[in-house]
Design a protein around this motif. Structure first.
Motif, short mmCIF file in Angstrom:
data_model
loop_
_atom_site.label_atom_id
_atom_site.label_comp_id
_atom_site.label_asym_id
_atom_site.label_seq_id
_atom_site.Cartn_x
_atom_site.Cartn_y
_atom_site.Cartn_z
N HIS A 97 83.81 20.90 70.88
CA HIS A 97 84.80 21.27 69.88
C HIS A 97 85.61 22.43 70.46
O HIS A 97 85.11 23.14 71.33
CB HIS A 97 84.03 21.70 68.61
CG HIS A 97 84.88 21.89 67.42
ND1 HIS A 97 85.04 23.11 66.84
CD2 HIS A 97 85.63 21.03 66.69
CE1 HIS A 97 85.83 23.00 65.79
NE2 HIS A 97 86.22 21.75 65.69
N CYS A 128 86.01 25.32 69.56
CA CYS A 128 85.30 26.60 69.45
C CYS A 128 84.21 26.73 70.52
O CYS A 128 83.64 27.80 70.69
CB CYS A 128 84.68 26.75 68.07
SG CYS A 128 83.26 25.68 67.80
N ARG A 138 80.30 18.22 60.79
CA ARG A 138 80.49 19.67 60.65
C ARG A 138 79.96 20.33 61.91
O ARG A 138 78.80 20.13 62.29
CB ARG A 138 79.76 20.20 59.43
CG ARG A 138 80.00 21.70 59.23
CD ARG A 138 79.41 22.25 57.97
NE ARG A 138 77.96 22.11 58.03
CZ ARG A 138 77.20 21.93 56.97
NH1 ARG A 138 77.72 21.86 55.78
NH2 ARG A 138 75.90 21.82 57.11
N CYS A 197 81.12 26.77 64.22
CA CYS A 197 82.17 27.38 63.40
C CYS A 197 82.25 26.81 61.98
O CYS A 197 83.07 27.25 61.19
CB CYS A 197 83.52 27.24 64.09
SG CYS A 197 84.09 25.54 64.24
N LYS A 224 83.56 24.16 60.88
CA LYS A 224 84.74 23.34 60.61
C LYS A 224 84.31 21.88 60.52
O LYS A 224 83.34 21.45 61.15
CB LYS A 224 85.78 23.46 61.74
CG LYS A 224 86.40 24.79 61.86
CD LYS A 224 87.50 24.94 60.86
CE LYS A 224 88.20 26.27 61.10
NZ LYS A 224 89.28 26.49 60.20
N GLN A 225 85.02 21.12 59.70
CA GLN A 225 84.72 19.71 59.55
C GLN A 225 85.78 18.89 60.26
O GLN A 225 86.96 19.25 60.26
CB GLN A 225 84.67 19.34 58.07
CG GLN A 225 83.53 20.04 57.36
CD GLN A 225 83.47 19.66 55.90
OE1 GLN A 225 84.12 18.73 55.45
NE2 GLN A 225 82.66 20.39 55.15
#
Length: 67
Positions: free
Chosen positions: A17, A19, A36, A40, A42-43
């Motif tokens: 991802h 991140c 998810r 972080c 995030k989805q």
């Protein structure tokens, strides 16, 4: 044959991802998966074929599932 996934499973994917995390929890299953990021929170949405192609490891209840 499609891999059997369940909501709450943890998947370790080949591609990171943005991140830097590559471990995700499955939140929705269907033609598209909602994942998810564990780093972080995030989805993101990915197609089932994309998840199966990027899959490195698959965990359910802290046990690795061999596919």
């Amino acid at each position: 044959m499609p891999i059997k996934f369940e909501i709450g499973d943890i998947v370790h994917l080949k591609k990171n991802h943005p991140c830097g995390g590559n471990i995700f929890e499955i939140m929705r299953i269907g033609m598209d998966f909602r994942l998810r990021c564990s780093t972080c929170n995030k989805q993101l949405w990915l197609e089932r074929t994309e998840v199966e192609r990027r899959l490195r490891k698959h965990f359910r209840n802290d046990e690795e599932i061999k596919s």
